[in-house]
Design a protein around this motif. Structure first.
Motif, PDB file in Angstrom:
ATOM      1  N   VAL A   2    -107.687 -26.449  14.364  1.00  0.00           N
ATOM      2  CA  VAL A   2    -109.127 -26.266  14.157  1.00  0.00           C
ATOM      3  C   VAL A   2    -109.719 -25.471  15.288  1.00  0.00           C
ATOM      4  CG1 VAL A   2    -111.328 -27.448  13.986  1.00  0.00           C
ATOM      5  CG2 VAL A   2    -109.365 -28.325  12.755  1.00  0.00           C
ATOM      6  N   ALA A   3    -109.279 -25.771  16.492  1.00  0.00           N
ATOM      7  CA  ALA A   3    -109.805 -25.040  17.665  1.00  0.00           C
ATOM      8  C   ALA A   3    -109.388 -23.592  17.601  1.00  0.00           C
ATOM      9  CB  ALA A   3    -109.284 -25.700  18.955  1.00  0.00           C
ATOM     10  N   GLY A   4    -108.161 -23.324  17.181  1.00  0.00           N
ATOM     11  CA  GLY A   4    -107.697 -21.921  17.077  1.00  0.00           C
ATOM     12  C   GLY A   4    -108.474 -21.150  16.025  1.00  0.00           C
ATOM     13  N   CYS A   5    -108.741 -21.768  14.917  1.00  0.00           N
ATOM     14  CA  CYS A   5    -109.527 -21.094  13.869  1.00  0.00           C
ATOM     15  C   CYS A   5    -110.933 -20.764  14.346  1.00  0.00           C
ATOM     16  CB  CYS A   5    -109.590 -21.979  12.620  1.00  0.00           C
ATOM     17  SG  CYS A   5    -107.998 -22.096  11.763  1.00  0.00           S
ATOM     18  N   ALA A   6    -111.500 -21.702  15.101  1.00  0.00           N
ATOM     19  CA  ALA A   6    -112.855 -21.466  15.627  1.00  0.00           C
ATOM     20  C   ALA A   6    -112.853 -20.270  16.556  1.00  0.00           C
ATOM     21  CB  ALA A   6    -113.353 -22.731  16.343  1.00  0.00           C
ATOM     22  N   ASP A   7    -111.806 -20.205  17.371  1.00  0.00           N
ATOM     23  CA  ASP A   7    -111.747 -19.060  18.306  1.00  0.00           C
ATOM     24  C   ASP A   7    -111.623 -17.735  17.525  1.00  0.00           C
ATOM     25  OD1 ASP A   7    -111.954 -20.743  20.426  1.00  0.00           O
ATOM     26  OD2 ASP A   7    -109.769 -20.886  20.761  1.00  0.00           O
ATOM     27  N   ASN A   8    -110.746 -17.756  16.487  1.00  0.00           N
ATOM     28  CA  ASN A   8    -110.593 -16.521  15.689  1.00  0.00           C
ATOM     29  C   ASN A   8    -111.897 -16.128  15.013  1.00  0.00           C
ATOM     30  OD1 ASN A   8    -107.905 -16.256  16.353  1.00  0.00           O
ATOM     31  ND2 ASN A   8    -107.185 -17.490  14.614  1.00  0.00           N
ATOM     32  N   ALA A   9    -112.643 -17.131  14.545  1.00  0.00           N
ATOM     33  CA  ALA A   9    -113.925 -16.845  13.896  1.00  0.00           C
ATOM     34  C   ALA A   9    -114.905 -16.200  14.874  1.00  0.00           C
ATOM     35  CB  ALA A   9    -114.513 -18.118  13.308  1.00  0.00           C
ATOM     36  N   MET A  10    -114.887 -16.720  16.104  1.00  0.00           N
ATOM     37  CA  MET A  10    -115.790 -16.155  17.119  1.00  0.00           C
ATOM     38  C   MET A  10    -115.410 -14.712  17.434  1.00  0.00           C
ATOM     39  SD  MET A  10    -118.097 -18.333  17.858  1.00  0.00           S
ATOM     40  CE  MET A  10    -118.686 -17.686  19.419  1.00  0.00           C
ATOM     41  N   VAL A  11    -114.088 -14.480  17.501  1.00  0.00           N
ATOM     42  CA  VAL A  11    -113.619 -13.113  17.799  1.00  0.00           C
ATOM     43  C   VAL A  11    -114.033 -12.163  16.673  1.00  0.00           C
ATOM     44  CG1 VAL A  11    -111.584 -11.674  18.072  1.00  0.00           C
ATOM     45  CG2 VAL A  11    -111.726 -13.879  19.246  1.00  0.00           C
ATOM     46  N   LEU A  12    -113.835 -12.604  15.418  1.00  0.00           N
ATOM     47  CA  LEU A  12    -114.188 -11.756  14.283  1.00  0.00           C
ATOM     48  C   LEU A  12    -115.695 -11.489  14.235  1.00  0.00           C
ATOM     49  CD1 LEU A  12    -111.890 -13.306  11.536  1.00  0.00           C
ATOM     50  CD2 LEU A  12    -111.659 -11.071  12.612  1.00  0.00           C
ATOM     51  N   LYS A  13    -116.440 -12.556  14.540  1.00  0.00           N
ATOM     52  CA  LYS A  13    -117.896 -12.379  14.537  1.00  0.00           C
ATOM     53  C   LYS A  13    -118.324 -11.380  15.596  1.00  0.00           C
ATOM     54  CE  LYS A  13    -122.215 -14.982  14.712  1.00  0.00           C
ATOM     55  NZ  LYS A  13    -122.834 -16.310  14.860  1.00  0.00           N
ATOM     56  N   GLY A  14    -117.659 -11.444  16.752  1.00  0.00           N
ATOM     57  CA  GLY A  14    -117.988 -10.478  17.809  1.00  0.00           C
ATOM     58  C   GLY A  14    -117.649  -9.059  17.382  1.00  0.00           C
ATOM     59  N   LYS A  15    -116.493  -8.878  16.721  1.00  0.00           N
ATOM     60  CA  LYS A  15    -116.119  -7.536  16.257  1.00  0.00           C
ATOM     61  C   LYS A  15    -117.087  -7.029  15.209  1.00  0.00           C
ATOM     62  CE  LYS A  15    -111.177  -7.812  17.219  1.00  0.00           C
ATOM     63  NZ  LYS A  15    -109.820  -7.745  16.653  1.00  0.00           N
ATOM     64  N   VAL A  16    -117.541  -7.928  14.306  1.00  0.00           N
ATOM     65  CA  VAL A  16    -118.522  -7.530  13.299  1.00  0.00           C
ATOM     66  C   VAL A  16    -119.812  -7.054  13.964  1.00  0.00           C
ATOM     67  CG1 VAL A  16    -119.988  -8.387  11.442  1.00  0.00           C
ATOM     68  CG2 VAL A  16    -117.576  -8.972  11.472  1.00  0.00           C
ATOM     69  N   ASN A  17    -120.239  -7.802  14.995  1.00  0.00           N
ATOM     70  CA  ASN A  17    -121.464  -7.408  15.705  1.00  0.00           C
ATOM     71  C   ASN A  17    -121.297  -6.044  16.360  1.00  0.00           C
ATOM     72  OD1 ASN A  17    -122.852  -9.750  15.001  1.00  0.00           O
ATOM     73  ND2 ASN A  17    -122.188 -10.875  16.828  1.00  0.00           N
ATOM     74  N   GLN A  18    -120.107  -5.819  16.915  1.00  0.00           N
ATOM     75  CA  GLN A  18    -119.852  -4.515  17.539  1.00  0.00           C
ATOM     76  C   GLN A  18    -119.900  -3.395  16.518  1.00  0.00           C
ATOM     77  OE1 GLN A  18    -116.092  -4.882  19.520  1.00  0.00           O
ATOM     78  NE2 GLN A  18    -116.902  -6.155  21.206  1.00  0.00           N
ATOM     79  N   TYR A  19    -119.276  -3.656  15.341  1.00  0.00           N
ATOM     80  CA  TYR A  19    -119.297  -2.642  14.285  1.00  0.00           C
ATOM     81  C   TYR A  19    -120.718  -2.365  13.823  1.00  0.00           C
ATOM     82  CZ  TYR A  19    -114.211  -2.940  13.894  1.00  0.00           C
ATOM     83  OH  TYR A  19    -112.882  -2.895  14.134  1.00  0.00           O
ATOM     84  N   GLU A  20    -121.525  -3.425  13.677  1.00  0.00           N
ATOM     85  CA  GLU A  20    -122.912  -3.248  13.247  1.00  0.00           C
ATOM     86  C   GLU A  20    -123.703  -2.445  14.270  1.00  0.00           C
ATOM     87  OE1 GLU A  20    -124.318  -7.180  12.566  1.00  0.00           O
ATOM     88  OE2 GLU A  20    -123.503  -7.300  10.528  1.00  0.00           O
ATOM     89  N   GLN A  21    -123.496  -2.768  15.561  1.00  0.00           N
ATOM     90  CA  GLN A  21    -124.198  -2.028  16.606  1.00  0.00           C
ATOM     91  C   GLN A  21    -123.781  -0.554  16.610  1.00  0.00           C
ATOM     92  OE1 GLN A  21    -123.371  -4.132  20.213  1.00  0.00           O
ATOM     93  NE2 GLN A  21    -124.651  -5.919  19.686  1.00  0.00           N
ATOM     94  N   ARG A  22    -122.451  -0.345  16.422  1.00  0.00           N
ATOM     95  CA  ARG A  22    -121.940   1.025  16.395  1.00  0.00           C
ATOM     96  C   ARG A  22    -122.518   1.787  15.187  1.00  0.00           C
ATOM     97  NH1 ARG A  22    -115.640   1.450  16.688  1.00  0.00           N
ATOM     98  NH2 ARG A  22    -116.144   0.323  18.610  1.00  0.00           N
ATOM     99  N   GLN A  23    -122.592   1.102  14.039  1.00  0.00           N
ATOM    100  CA  GLN A  23    -123.131   1.746  12.848  1.00  0.00           C
ATOM    101  C   GLN A  23    -124.608   2.088  13.051  1.00  0.00           C
ATOM    102  OE1 GLN A  23    -122.850  -0.618   9.298  1.00  0.00           O
ATOM    103  NE2 GLN A  23    -123.391   1.094   7.949  1.00  0.00           N
ATOM    104  N   THR A  24    -125.348   1.149  13.666  1.00  0.00           N
ATOM    105  CA  THR A  24    -126.771   1.414  13.950  1.00  0.00           C
ATOM    106  C   THR A  24    -126.930   2.619  14.864  1.00  0.00           C
ATOM    107  OG1 THR A  24    -127.301  -0.934  13.673  1.00  0.00           O
ATOM    108  CG2 THR A  24    -128.891   0.426  14.872  1.00  0.00           C
TER     109      THR A  24
END
Length: 257
Positions: A2-24
């Motif tokens: 469960v802890a590993g999945c949470a970490d992966n989710a946080m990493v993916l969310k961070g990458k999504v935010n980066q992509y959104e910022q880059r797209q903006t």
């Protein structure tokens, strides 16, 4: 796990935010590029308009320069004609003087002081001017003659008589040449062979009025027909041609005693 999945989710969310910022950022950059492209288009249109205006102004300047050159050529030609006319006048005066002296019975003496006073003639279609040692009184053929003929208009004899009265008052003893001129247009019809014949005929018609209806004496008058030679102005316009169709009463410095 469960802890590993949470970490992966946080990493993916961070990458999504980066992509959104880059797209903006890319969207903003794209908009800036479009704005710059639109500005360049406007600048190009302004440059094109200015270039067209410059070309038009250059064309106007070229046309004006060509017109000035034409005027210069016309003035130069008129100056040459004036000089030639003065020389011809001087030769005619010399010839006339010699001829009259050979005839005997007529004495000729110069009277150069007559140039100090111009005749007071204020009649439409009549022009008075000095020309070297002579004074020229121009009578427009439009006022004198029917078109293309030597027939006088109804009021022409009175006009000629009025001009003659002032000449008699101002120059009672001067020699006066009755000189006919035409424009450069070809003669229409079969009455006259050329412009010289027409100019002589018109000058003779005016001579007849002067000799028969005024106090000018036949011995004071002589007739010359110049045709289209020696135009007063350029024949390039209809107004110029109208001015050149004329009969001149030319007052010479010699007088009969």
């Amino acid at each position: 796990m469960v802890a590993g999945c949470a970490d992966n989710a946080m990493v993916l969310k961070g990458k999504v935010n980066q992509y959104e910022q880059r797209q903006t950022a890319m969207t903003r950059q794209y908009q800036q590029l479009q704005d710059r492209a639109a500005a360049l288009d406007r600048d190009n249109q302004e440059v094109g308009t200015l270039l067209a205006q410059a070309r038009q102004q250059a064309k106007v300047s070229e046309d004006q320069l060509a017109a000035l050159r034409d005027q210069l050529r016309t003035v130069t030609a008129q100056l040459a004609q004036s000089r030639s006319e003065k020389e011809n006048t001087e030769k005619r005066v010399q010839t006339l003087t010699a001829s009259m002296q050979r005839q005997g019975g007529v004495s000729i003496s110069p009277n150069n002081s007559f140039l100090q006073t111009l005749p007071a003639i204020n009649i439409p279609g009549v022009f008075v001017r000095r020309d070297g040692d002579v004074i020229r009184v121009e009578l427009s053929c439009q006022s004198l003659f029917e078109s293309g003929s030597a027939r006088l208009r109804p009021g022409a004899p009175n006009l000629i008589s009025d001009v003659a009265a002032e000449l008699i008052r101002t120059y009672p003893d001067q020699m006066i040449g009755v000189e006919g001129y035409t424009d450069t247009d070809a003669i229409a019809g079969n009455q006259w062979r050329n412009n010289h014949e027409l100019s002589v005929a018109r000058a003779m018609t005016v001579y007849d009025v002067l000799a028969n209806r005024t106090r000018l004496q036949g011995g004071q008058l002589f007739v010359v027909g110049h045709g289209s030679n020696h135009p007063a102005v350029s024949n390039a316009t209809s107004e110029g041609k109208q001015r050149n169709r004329r009969v001149e009463l030319v007052v010479y410095p010699e007088r009969k005693q």
